[in-house]
Design a protein around this motif. Structure first.
Motif: not given
Lengths: 532, 314, 301
Positions: A25, A28-32, A509, A511, A529-532
């Motif tokens: 998880t 997946q949750q790696q800040p982008r 999205n 986070q 941050w914002k996930s896609q």
């Protein structure tokens, strides 16, 4: 010794297991990095920390830092521009050690001079009507010790200063503002504002009146490069329009009106966050006027209202019942033993009888010495929750024999009258308070304080509050504040209604958004941050 | 003509003085005062200091004179709440309102005049009944309800159009983008006008068609089409221009609601916010500029008469 | 060319000299012929009776809160359902009709009084005062009045009397023009000259000779005025400047229901339809009256 080592080993293994377990998880949750966050403003933003206003602070918080901010766990003060601080034994001298790696947006280093300038030329300068001075009027002056050390000298001992410093008090750049006049400092033109630089995670890039403000990433931010490329603040005064934009994906966040909740609750693209905020809604009384002079009347009027049912209806139950002004989110200071005055018509009636207000069988209205129990309940127009609270309170109070008339006026007109001092003609009003996350409520409930709009005065409570301010030991301080909560609740200077949650509607999205109200989240925008 | 124009301009100046004076009196006499003086954290002393800085400690007549002098010198002051010079604020908002009102006006005339003429020439037909009914429908609809319904329908349920604002602030924005944002508010703003204008065109057309010269022309054997377009239409245009001129202030006034509903960054939403914030300089600036714009447009309408009706001479 | 518009406007409905002896007979005959206007009148009569007898008709106290019954769907007990405070919506719609109609009628009456007074003065006192008053009328017509209405109410606060006064102050102009034109037309007539010669006061002339002649146009203006005033009140409510709660008006009910537009759109429909219907009927009636009262008969639909 052995066993302790063994325990430590087990702990280490456990930690590893947990870390491994949560690894996927986390991946997946790696800040982008990248993306623009879109936030609503109800009006044009001033972007100027010397004056108040919510749209203003929503933008300036992205561009400036304070000496101290609140942490994410329990809103305790932690260092922001100040790395750490010490308090002199007499509680009158604070020494701040500043961060050394901080630069203004124009590349100039941030130093002790900036702090000294902000404190001496703005916060405490009698020529600048700085709106938050009431919170920090204990500060006498700032003194530079070296480039990275500042000393604050107080007029009287205070151990609550760090909480006040974390409340909307950004540090401003001396090298830009040093030649500004007091009038310019309090009322600069937008062109002047654009020339000012901050230290915050974002830099002001665009300011279009009536349309939007845009801030862009500050790559040199002291706490690391922010994830978001930019934040776009859109000016949208109408809440229904905000909701429409949120649903259309044009906004990433908005604080919902409780009535709007059901519209977006089942929307797969929107997440609802019941955020904690230091905020309470009340029915305030003028404690020096009849019939509210009598404590029994005030208590009766609290007993007469089923606050639980009221909260369910007005804000859909999205809040915590309030029994005194101190927020339950200040877990370290909150006295959960205070149960408040429960809903009981019987008690309410008995208290009113005792206070001499007897029912006139002809009118069904209580009278005392021939005068009917008439309450004019005022609130501001246009807020559905407060309007609803007024009509509900009216019905509850009628049930115990009070004749209640509701009066709605425009917010500014009402506020001006409420704040007119002891001679104010507003006897009962519904409003709310947002305060620093600290139980020091002297400013609002202390005898003769300028922001004590209830004109409540209990000398004993006053003494306890003053003593708490001078008490360095946290445990003793808390004990004193717990007493205050009991006393205020019993005195019922106002009907404490509820601490509402801030209903945050967030795009799925988004986070890294905190658990507290947006005012606090805006202090750590670099983590969002914002996930896609 | 020149003399007439000068006189009209003189009247406009007097009207503006009266309008601004009335607004100023109302504004300063009203209870409450500007929002910036009402921050819950401010002490009475700070409020007094702030008042001094903003010149609000002066007597009202003096404040008005100072304001008037500045205006004559081309300075509308700075907004209390935004700090922005009012002229700059208006510079941002006025073109947007002109765009919206212009689009609505264009839409109104394009839809209403043909509809009115058609329904006048085919009186009592099904088409006439539809136009009449639709007109009344448009006049009677509460504007904001209608606007919100359109947003729910065409921006949320069927995501064809943006729900509000003027341009997409996160993507490329060109004229097409603005045009898409313009559709719903322009329709809402135009609806009531379409209705009134259509009814007006219809009744003017009917009365012109009954006039002697048309009957004469008809008896001389002028074809129906030529009769309509060469003879009747030009005469019908005069009252229609009149009504269009009279509808203009209502259009601009109505923009206050439409702009708020659709978050259109125009003078209407600026005025609403300024009124609630008690932002004195903005209230005064908006009042003055919007009145001047509308009065000047009316003047243009009057000049148009001369072109349309050679009998009229100023 | 003093006033280009008045000269060319074909809609200025003035009763011609030598109108039939019984204008009211003709009026009724024409009105009955115009089925739409006739039924509008019947419909409005019903709505006004409901408003008048609201306290007797409404099934519940419109302000009675039942917190347990919030947002209940329509049922036999509550035919229109309940609102966010558990108040019966049918009762509130009925009670609201009283307030909304009262605002409409009062604002209209107020504008009639101002319009008649100013139009009368302008007509009798030709010269400077006339010019001044007519320029004022033109000026009022040429500025965006809704701006001023909202600014004024946002500043002085929107109590019921303030709302009525502000709407009235913004809608007297057409009446003033009609009355002035009628005074100018009537005063040179022999019988009026005669009555003035024997010392009749101007107010009496206005009352006895001018107003009866101008009445048809005034009635039309008044009818349309009520429709406009009701719409103004609902538009002001949208901005939070309409009638204040807990009193129900259609405008503030509609504005309050806005919060539920997404989830219970029905809540907006009841007050919305009432505003729409009343304004529509008033417009239809006004239009029918204009035809019925226009003695030339050219506009009869």
């Amino acid at each position: 010794m052995r066993s302790r080592l063994a325990l430590a080993r087990i702990g280490l293994v456990l930690a590893l297991v947990i870390a491994l377990g949560s690894m996927p998880t986390h991946a997946q949750q790696q800040p982008r990095s990248g993306g623009t966050l879109s936030l609503p403003l109800i009006d044009n933003a001033r972007v100027w920390p010397v004056v108040g206003g919510v749209p203003n602070l929503m933008v300036y918080k992205a561009a400036f830092n304070m000496l101290i901010r609140y942490n994410d766990q329990d809103l305790l003060p932690v260092g922001d521009l100040a790395e750490r601080w010490t308090i002199g034994p007499d509680g009158k001298v604070y020494t701040f050690t500043l961060r050394r790696n901080v630069r203004w947006h124009d590349g100039r280093p941030f130093t002790a001079d900036d702090v000294v300038f902000t404190v001496n030329r703005i916060w405490t300068n009698p020529d600048v009507p700085f709106y938050l001075r009431g919170n920090i009027d204990v500060i006498e002056r700032a003194e530079k010790v070296d480039e990275a050390t500042v000393r604050l000298h107080l007029k009287v001992p205070s151990f609550t200063l760090p909480w006040m410093l974390g409340y909307l008090l950004p540090i401003l750049p001396e090298h830009i503002l040093k030649d500004w006049s007091p009038a310019q400092l309090i009322n600069p033109t937008p062109a002047m504002v654009r020339s000012v630089v901050g230290t915050g995670p974002f830099k002001l890039a665009e300011l279009v009146p009536g349309s939007h403000a845009r801030v862009v990433r500050n790559d040199d931010y002291y706490a690391g490069r922010p994830f978001l490329d930019a934040i776009l603040y859109r000016v949208i005064p109408d809440l229904d329009q905000q909701l429409a934009q949120l649903q259309a994906g044009q906004l990433d966040f908005m604080p919902l009106d409780p009535r709007q909740l059901s519209a977006v609750q089942n929307n797969p693209n929107i997440r609802i966050n019941e955020a904690r905020q230091v905020n309470y809604t009340y029915i305030g009384f003028h404690n020096r006027l009849d019939p509210f002079k009598d404590r029994r009347v005030r208590q009766a009027l609290t007993h007469a209202i089923d606050r639980e049912a009221l909260m369910r209806n007005v804000i859909g139950g999205k809040g915590m019942l309030s029994n005194h002004p101190i927020s339950p989110w200040l877990e370290w200071a909150y006295n959960e033993k205070v149960k408040g005055l429960e809903y009981s018509i019987v008690k309410a009636m008995a208290l009113l009888d005792e206070a001499g207000w007897k029912v006139n069988p002809q009118t069904n209205i209580r009278e005392n010495a021939g005068k009917p129990l008439k309450i004019i309940l005022e609130t501001d127009k246009g807020d559905p929750a407060r309007e609803q609270t007024a009509v509900i309170a009216q019905q509850y109070w009628k049930a115990v024999g009070a004749d209640v008339e509701i009066r709605m006026s425009l917010f500014n007109a009402l506020l001006a009258r409420v704040r007119a001092g002891v001679k104010s003609d507003v006897k009962a009003h519904i409003l709310w308070y947002v305060t620093p996350p600290h139980p020091d409520i002297t400013a609002y409930y202390g005898c003769g304080q300028s922001t004590n709009t209830f004109h409540y005065c209990n000398p004993l409570t006053d003494r306890i509050l003053a003593q708490a301010r001078r008490t360095p030991d946290q445990k003793q301080q808390v004990a004193l504040y717990r007493q205050v909560q009991e006393r205020i609740s019993a005195d019922a200077p106002v009907v404490f209604l509820y601490h509402p949650f801030e209903l945050q509607a967030l795009n799925r999205n988004v986070q890294g958004w905190g658990r507290f109200g947006f005012r606090d989240t805006l202090n750590v925008l670099n983590r969002v941050w914002k996930s896609q | 003509m020149a003399k007439y124009l000068v006189r009209r301009l003189g009247q406009t100046v007097i009207l503006m003085i009266v309008v601004t004076m009335a607004t100023f009196l109302l504004m300063t006499a009203a209870p409450g005062g500007p929002s910036i003086l009402l921050d819950p954290n401010m002490t009475a002393e700070q409020v007094a200091q702030m008042k001094r800085l903003l010149g609000l400690d002066q007597p009202i007549w003096k404040q008005y004179t100072i304001w008037m002098w500045r205006v004559v010198g081309g300075n509308l002051g700075a907004s209390f709440s935004a700090g922005t010079p009012v002229a700059e604020l208006i510079g941002h908002h006025l073109p947007n309102t002109l765009l919206l009102s212009g689009a609505a006006m264009l839409l109104s005339t394009l839809a209403a005049i043909p509809a009115g003429i058609l329904s006048a020439t085919r009186r009592h037909s099904r088409l006439d009944q539809v136009v009449t009914f639709a007109s009344f429908f448009g006049i009677s609809m509460p504007v904001f309800w209608y606007g919100l319904m359109l947003i729910v329908l065409f921006a949320i349920r069927l995501p064809w159009l943006p729900p509000g604002g003027m341009r997409d602030l996160q993507g490329p924005s060109g004229p097409l983008d603005v045009a898409l944002h313009l559709v719903l508010p322009a329709i809402v703003l135009a609806t009531a006008n379409i209705a009134q204008l259509a009814r007006y065109t219809r009744s003017s057309m009917i009365s012109v068609m009954g006039e002697d010269y048309i009957r004469t022309a008809r008896s001389k054997g002028v074809g129906a089409r030529s009769l309509l377009y060469r003879h009747a239409l030009k005469n019908v245009m005069i009252p229609i221009v009149t009504v269009t001129g009279l509808l203009l202030p209502r259009l601009v006034g109505g923009a206050a609601i439409t702009e708020t509903v659709f978050n259109w960054p125009g003078m209407g939403s600026l005025a609403v916010r300024a009124a609630f914030e008690r932002d004195y300089p903005t209230i005064m600036g908006v009042t003055l500029v919007i009145s001047v714009v509308v009065v000047l447009s009316n003047l243009i309408v009057d000049v148009l008469y001369v072109y349309l009706d050679p009998r009229i001479r100023y | 060319m003093k006033d280009a518009r008045a000269a060319v406007a074909p809609a200025s409905v003035t009763a011609q000299a030598g109108a039939p002896r019984s204008l009211s007979q003709l009026f009724w005959r024409r009105l009955r012929r115009n089925r739409l206007a006739f039924w509008s009148l019947i419909g409005l009569a019903i709505i006004h009776l409901v408003g008048l007898f609201a306290p007797q008709i409404q099934p519940y106290d419109p302000n009675r809160i039942e917190l347990g019954k919030k947002l209940v769907a329509p049922s036999a007990e509550h035919p229109f359902g309940t609102d966010e405070n558990g108040r019966d919506i049918l009762s509130r719609v009925i009670a609201g009709s009283r307030v909304s109609l009262a605002v409409g009628l009062a604002a209209m009456l107020f504008s009639l009084v101002i319009g008649t007074a100013l139009g009368g003065v302008a007509g009798f006192r030709s010269g400077f005062l006339d010019t001044f008053l007519m320029r004022t009328t033109d000026g009022m017509l040429s500025i965006p009045l809704f701006f001023f209405m909202l600014t004024a109410l946002a500043l002085i606060g929107s109590t019921l009397p303030n709302i009525v006064v502000v709407i009235g102050l913004a809608s007297w102009m057409s009446v003033a023009r009609v009355v002035r034109a009628e005074v100018l037309r009537t005063t040179p007539m022999d019988y009026v000259l005669a009555s003035r010669a024997i010392g009749c006061q101007e107010s009496r002339v206005l009352w006895r000779h001018v107003l009866p002649q101008a009445m048809p146009s005034i009635i039309v203006a008044a009818t349309l005025g009520v429709a406009t005033a009701i719409q103004f009140e609902s538009a002001l409510s949208f901005l939070g400047l309409g009638v204040q709660p807990p009193a129900a008006s259609w405008g503030n009910m509609l504005s309050n229901a806005r919060g539920y537009l997404w989830t219970s759109p029905l809540l907006t429909v009841y007050p919305g339809v009432m505003i729409f219907l009343t304004v529509l009927l008033y417009n239809w009636l006004g239009d029918g009256l204009r035809d019925a009262l226009d003695p030339t008969g050219t506009r009869a639909a």
